[in-house]
Design a protein around this motif. Structure first.
Motif, short mmCIF file in Angstrom:
data_model
loop_
_atom_site.label_atom_id
_atom_site.label_comp_id
_atom_site.label_asym_id
_atom_site.label_seq_id
_atom_site.Cartn_x
_atom_site.Cartn_y
_atom_site.Cartn_z
N ALA A 71 0.84 -1.21 0.00
CA ALA A 71 0.00 0.00 0.00
C ALA A 71 0.87 1.25 0.00
N PRO A 77 -5.00 1.38 -2.07
CA PRO A 77 -5.52 0.57 -0.98
C PRO A 77 -5.23 -0.92 -1.19
N THR A 78 -4.86 -1.57 -0.11
CA THR A 78 -4.53 -3.00 -0.15
C THR A 78 -5.35 -3.71 0.91
N ALA A 91 -4.86 -5.64 -4.18
CA ALA A 91 -4.73 -4.19 -4.25
C ALA A 91 -5.58 -3.68 -5.41
N PRO A 131 -3.50 3.99 1.35
CA PRO A 131 -2.19 4.29 0.76
C PRO A 131 -1.17 4.91 1.72
#
Length: 163
Positions: A71, A77-78, A91, A131
């Motif tokens: 991230a 975003p993960t 992701a 992130p």
């Protein structure tokens, strides 16, 4: 049975001696070994279960670190999620070409096949990292159970891992 040997005693007369174990001595040794093994088996089983749960917890922490690093490095975003006992890092949006909207980060890990554990979580089994490397949900606790042994790890909303 070993062959008989002729030996002389102190009087000078020949004396018949045999070397080796009798059947009774061998059976006693086997029975004692069996009893000792039966006593040690529950302790060994608990140790193997405890080690499996501990290894699963360590692998989950490693997967979370990989998701957080992804991230931060990619700025997207993960999510680290478990479907049943299978852990997967994804992701969004997809950077590599191909079908779908998610990139899979790292290998998919089946925790039941690898460590023999069942994975559950409170409030769920999904952790999303923004992130900036921070969690987007409240605290999540993951449980790794094998036989009667359970280990856990908690990830706070800020991304701190508590063992």
């Amino acid at each position: 049975m070993a062959p008989a040997r002729v030996c002389c005693n102190t009087t000078g007369r020949p004396k018949l001696t045999r070397s080796g174990f009798t059947l009774i001595e061998a059976l006693i040794a086997v029975v004692v070994s069996g009893i000792l093994a039966a006593l040690a088996l529950p302790s060994l089983s608990r140790a193997v279960s405890r080690q499996g749960a501990w290894n699963a917890r360590a692998a989950a922490i490693s997967m979370y670190a990989r998701a957080r690093t992804s991230a931060l490095e990619t700025g997207r975003p993960t999510t680290l999620a478990w479907t049943g006992n299978v852990g997967l890092i994804t992701a969004t949006p997809r950077l590599s070409t191909g079908a779908g909207t998610l990139d899979t980060i790292g290998p998919v890990q089946n925790f039941n096949m690898i460590y023999g554990v069942a994975v559950s979580g409170t409030p769920g089994t999904s952790l999303t990292i923004d992130p900036r490397g921070l969690g987007t949900s409240g605290s999540t606790t993951l449980f790794f159970a094998r036989n009667s042994v359970t280990d856990s790890v908690m990830v706070t909303g800020y991304g701190r891992v508590i063992k």
